[in-house]
Design a protein around this motif. Structure first.
Motif, PDB file in Angstrom:
ATOM      1  N   THR A 191       0.817  -1.215   0.000  1.00 48.35           N
ATOM      2  CA  THR A 191       0.000   0.000   0.000  1.00 48.35           C
ATOM      3  C   THR A 191       0.850   1.264   0.000  1.00 48.35           C
ATOM      4  OG1 THR A 191      -0.123  -0.234   2.405  1.00 48.35           O
ATOM      5  CG2 THR A 191      -2.022  -1.012   1.122  1.00 48.35           C
ATOM      6  N   SER A 192       2.121   1.138  -0.268  1.00 45.00           N
ATOM      7  CA  SER A 192       3.000   2.313  -0.284  1.00 45.00           C
ATOM      8  C   SER A 192       2.421   3.388  -1.201  1.00 45.00           C
ATOM      9  CB  SER A 192       4.393   1.920  -0.784  1.00 45.00           C
ATOM     10  OG  SER A 192       5.230   3.048  -0.860  1.00 45.00           O
ATOM     11  N   GLY A 193       2.317   4.597  -0.673  1.00 42.15           N
ATOM     12  CA  GLY A 193       1.742   5.696  -1.438  1.00 42.15           C
ATOM     13  C   GLY A 193       0.266   5.917  -1.191  1.00 42.15           C
ATOM     14  N   LEU A 194      -0.377   4.977  -0.489  1.00 40.13           N
ATOM     15  CA  LEU A 194      -1.786   5.121  -0.147  1.00 40.13           C
ATOM     16  C   LEU A 194      -1.916   5.433   1.347  1.00 40.13           C
ATOM     17  CD1 LEU A 194      -3.436   2.046  -1.936  1.00 40.13           C
ATOM     18  CD2 LEU A 194      -3.174   4.364  -2.817  1.00 40.13           C
ATOM     19  N   PRO A 195      -2.893   6.241   1.728  1.00 41.60           N
ATOM     20  CA  PRO A 195      -3.131   6.448   3.159  1.00 41.60           C
ATOM     21  C   PRO A 195      -3.748   5.198   3.769  1.00 41.60           C
ATOM     22  CG  PRO A 195      -4.855   7.510   1.886  1.00 41.60           C
ATOM     23  CD  PRO A 195      -3.843   6.999   0.890  1.00 41.60           C
ATOM     24  N   ASP A 196      -3.563   5.028   5.066  1.00 41.36           N
ATOM     25  CA  ASP A 196      -4.214   3.908   5.743  1.00 41.36           C
ATOM     26  C   ASP A 196      -5.731   4.074   5.673  1.00 41.36           C
ATOM     27  OD1 ASP A 196      -1.781   2.814   6.435  1.00 41.36           O
ATOM     28  OD2 ASP A 196      -1.769   3.685   8.453  1.00 41.36           O
ATOM     29  N   PRO A 197      -6.475   2.973   5.632  1.00 43.42           N
ATOM     30  CA  PRO A 197      -7.938   3.097   5.603  1.00 43.42           C
ATOM     31  C   PRO A 197      -8.473   3.802   6.851  1.00 43.42           C
ATOM     32  CG  PRO A 197      -7.275   0.881   4.964  1.00 43.42           C
ATOM     33  CD  PRO A 197      -6.042   1.567   5.486  1.00 43.42           C
ATOM     34  N   ASP A 198      -9.415   4.682   6.650  1.00 41.21           N
ATOM     35  CA  ASP A 198     -10.120   5.305   7.765  1.00 41.21           C
ATOM     36  C   ASP A 198     -11.228   4.392   8.266  1.00 41.21           C
ATOM     37  OD1 ASP A 198      -8.898   8.080   7.603  1.00 41.21           O
ATOM     38  OD2 ASP A 198      -9.665   7.830   5.577  1.00 41.21           O
ATOM     39  N   LEU A 199     -11.803   3.623   7.349  1.00 47.05           N
ATOM     40  CA  LEU A 199     -12.958   2.784   7.666  1.00 47.05           C
ATOM     41  C   LEU A 199     -12.822   1.434   6.986  1.00 47.05           C
ATOM     42  CD1 LEU A 199     -15.920   2.374   8.701  1.00 47.05           C
ATOM     43  CD2 LEU A 199     -16.683   3.430   6.545  1.00 47.05           C
ATOM     44  N   LEU A 200     -13.036   0.367   7.765  1.00 48.13           N
ATOM     45  CA  LEU A 200     -13.122  -0.985   7.213  1.00 48.13           C
ATOM     46  C   LEU A 200     -14.566  -1.460   7.332  1.00 48.13           C
ATOM     47  CD1 LEU A 200     -11.896  -3.758   6.226  1.00 48.13           C
ATOM     48  CD2 LEU A 200     -11.905  -4.380   8.650  1.00 48.13           C
ATOM     49  N   ILE A 201     -15.103  -1.948   6.233  1.00 48.34           N
ATOM     50  CA  ILE A 201     -16.436  -2.555   6.214  1.00 48.34           C
ATOM     51  C   ILE A 201     -16.278  -4.035   5.909  1.00 48.34           C
ATOM     52  CG2 ILE A 201     -18.649  -2.638   4.987  1.00 48.34           C
ATOM     53  CD1 ILE A 201     -18.202   0.346   4.294  1.00 48.34           C
ATOM     54  N   ARG A 202     -16.980  -4.868   6.681  1.00 49.05           N
ATOM     55  CA  ARG A 202     -17.039  -6.288   6.338  1.00 49.05           C
ATOM     56  C   ARG A 202     -18.495  -6.730   6.313  1.00 49.05           C
ATOM     57  NH1 ARG A 202     -13.353 -11.491   7.703  1.00 49.05           N
ATOM     58  NH2 ARG A 202     -14.620 -12.958   6.518  1.00 49.05           N
ATOM     59  N   THR A 203     -18.869  -7.367   5.229  1.00 48.73           N
ATOM     60  CA  THR A 203     -20.230  -7.863   5.086  1.00 48.73           C
ATOM     61  C   THR A 203     -20.335  -9.306   5.560  1.00 48.73           C
ATOM     62  OG1 THR A 203     -19.782  -8.514   2.789  1.00 48.73           O
ATOM     63  CG2 THR A 203     -20.694  -6.312   3.156  1.00 48.73           C
ATOM     64  N   SER A 204     -21.576  -9.796   5.694  1.00 46.74           N
ATOM     65  CA  SER A 204     -21.939 -11.205   5.952  1.00 46.74           C
ATOM     66  C   SER A 204     -21.974 -11.602   7.415  1.00 46.74           C
ATOM     67  CB  SER A 204     -21.026 -12.185   5.195  1.00 46.74           C
ATOM     68  OG  SER A 204     -19.872 -12.505   5.940  1.00 46.74           O
ATOM     69  N   GLY A 205     -21.661 -10.703   8.346  1.00 48.06           N
ATOM     70  CA  GLY A 205     -21.780 -11.019   9.760  1.00 48.06           C
ATOM     71  C   GLY A 205     -20.536 -11.571  10.415  1.00 48.06           C
ATOM     72  N   GLU A 206     -19.469 -11.798   9.667  1.00 51.05           N
ATOM     73  CA  GLU A 206     -18.220 -12.288  10.257  1.00 51.05           C
ATOM     74  C   GLU A 206     -17.490 -11.130  10.943  1.00 51.05           C
ATOM     75  OE1 GLU A 206     -17.746 -15.341  10.400  1.00 51.05           O
ATOM     76  OE2 GLU A 206     -18.935 -16.185   8.780  1.00 51.05           O
ATOM     77  N   LEU A 207     -16.867 -11.420  12.093  1.00 52.19           N
ATOM     78  CA  LEU A 207     -16.197 -10.382  12.884  1.00 52.19           C
ATOM     79  C   LEU A 207     -14.706 -10.680  12.982  1.00 52.19           C
ATOM     80  CD1 LEU A 207     -18.796 -10.081  15.819  1.00 52.19           C
ATOM     81  CD2 LEU A 207     -18.669  -8.708  13.741  1.00 52.19           C
ATOM     82  N   ARG A 208     -14.024 -10.617  11.866  1.00 50.42           N
ATOM     83  CA  ARG A 208     -12.578 -10.837  11.857  1.00 50.42           C
ATOM     84  C   ARG A 208     -11.971 -10.138  10.648  1.00 50.42           C
ATOM     85  NH1 ARG A 208     -14.917 -15.912  10.993  1.00 50.42           N
ATOM     86  NH2 ARG A 208     -14.854 -16.583   8.804  1.00 50.42           N
ATOM     87  N   LEU A 209     -10.630 -10.004  10.655  1.00 46.96           N
ATOM     88  CA  LEU A 209      -9.924  -9.307   9.586  1.00 46.96           C
ATOM     89  C   LEU A 209      -9.491 -10.231   8.456  1.00 46.96           C
ATOM     90  CD1 LEU A 209      -7.665  -6.819  11.577  1.00 46.96           C
ATOM     91  CD2 LEU A 209      -9.922  -6.435  10.588  1.00 46.96           C
TER      92      LEU A 209
END
Length: 254
Positions: A191-209
């Motif tokens: 991701t060099s050159g990109l800012p870190d994400p401000d927001l992560l969205i995950r669909t389907s009800g799973e709670l992990r990265l």
């Protein structure tokens, strides 16, 4: 306990009509697009039908993000762990970027979208890479939304490769140990050159990265929904943005 955690991490209490504040739109949104297979199963369809419908959601949410003024949209399209799936499904998934870009590339160009990809290209089929690289070249001069596909991407591998690169530079005398800091590490990530994400969205009800941008998500706001990716709409996306705007980002401070 789990209900309180769920509420804290993603379930919004906002009223549907509450407007989005234009001055506080996240610069970078990352999405784990999950639930294609389960969406299809619930409808008595093959998993491939879910992946195909998920492709339509990519267009929908790209348009929604662009309209809101999001500058970077990173979509987790295929992980380094997804190779474990049945060969027929993997083969289908590898053809989706080609199909998506054949249909949508002209519109992406017309809307000033710049296509990027992060991941390990060496394991991908030539037709997948050719389609993505063509889109990257044709949109390179665009200055609008950056649509970044995480394709054959895994955060652990990404960090290991960055550490190896740093170690090699130290060994060659190109980098002093005392000069290694967070920026040195970040500059060697995909991701060099990109800012870190401000927001992560995950669909389907799973709670992990799920091995997704674990360095970059250190201070991102997390928002989870039980909606499957193929049925994720502009309204759901707006709900996530509104919830983001309600939160105070302190980065460890007060």
């Amino acid at each position: 306990m789990i209900e309180r955690l769920w509420a804290k991490l993603g379930k919004s209490s906002l009223q549907p009509g509450e407007p989005i504040a234009p001055h506080n739109v996240p610069e970078h949104v990352a999405i784990i697009m999950d639930g294609n297979g389960r969406w299809a199963k619930d409808r008595g369809l093959p998993r491939m039908a879910g992946h195909h419908s998920g492709m339509k959601a990519v267009k929908r949410i790209t348009i929604a993000a662009d309209r809101l003024g999001v500058k970077y949209l990173t979509l987790y399209a295929f992980s380094t762990e997804n190779w474990k799936r049945p060969k027929a499904e993997v083969d289908f998934l590898m053809k989706l970027p080609q199909q998506f870009l054949e249909i949508e590339l002209d519109e992406l160009i017309a809307n000033n979208v710049q296509v990027r990809m992060m991941g390990h290209k060496e394991d991908l089929p030539s037709y997948t890479i050719s389609a993505v690289e063509e889109a990257i070249v044709k949109t390179a001069d665009n200055t609008g939304l950056v649509l970044n596909f995480a394709l054959n991407y895994g955060s652990r591998m990404e960090m290991l490769e960055a550490v190896k690169e740093i170690a090699t530079e130290v060994k060659r005398g190109q980098l002093a140990i005392e000069d290694i800091d967070e920026k040195v590490m970040a500059d060697r990530l995909l991701t060099s050159g990109l800012p870190d994400p401000d927001l992560l969205i995950r669909t389907s009800g799973e709670l992990r990265l799920s091995n997704f941008m674990m360095w970059q998500l250190a201070y991102s706001e997390l928002w989870f929904t039980d909606v499957y990716w193929p049925e994720f709409t502009e309204e759901h996306f707006h709900e996530a943005i509104k919830e983001y705007q309600r939160r105070a980002r302190r980065y460890g401070g007060l």
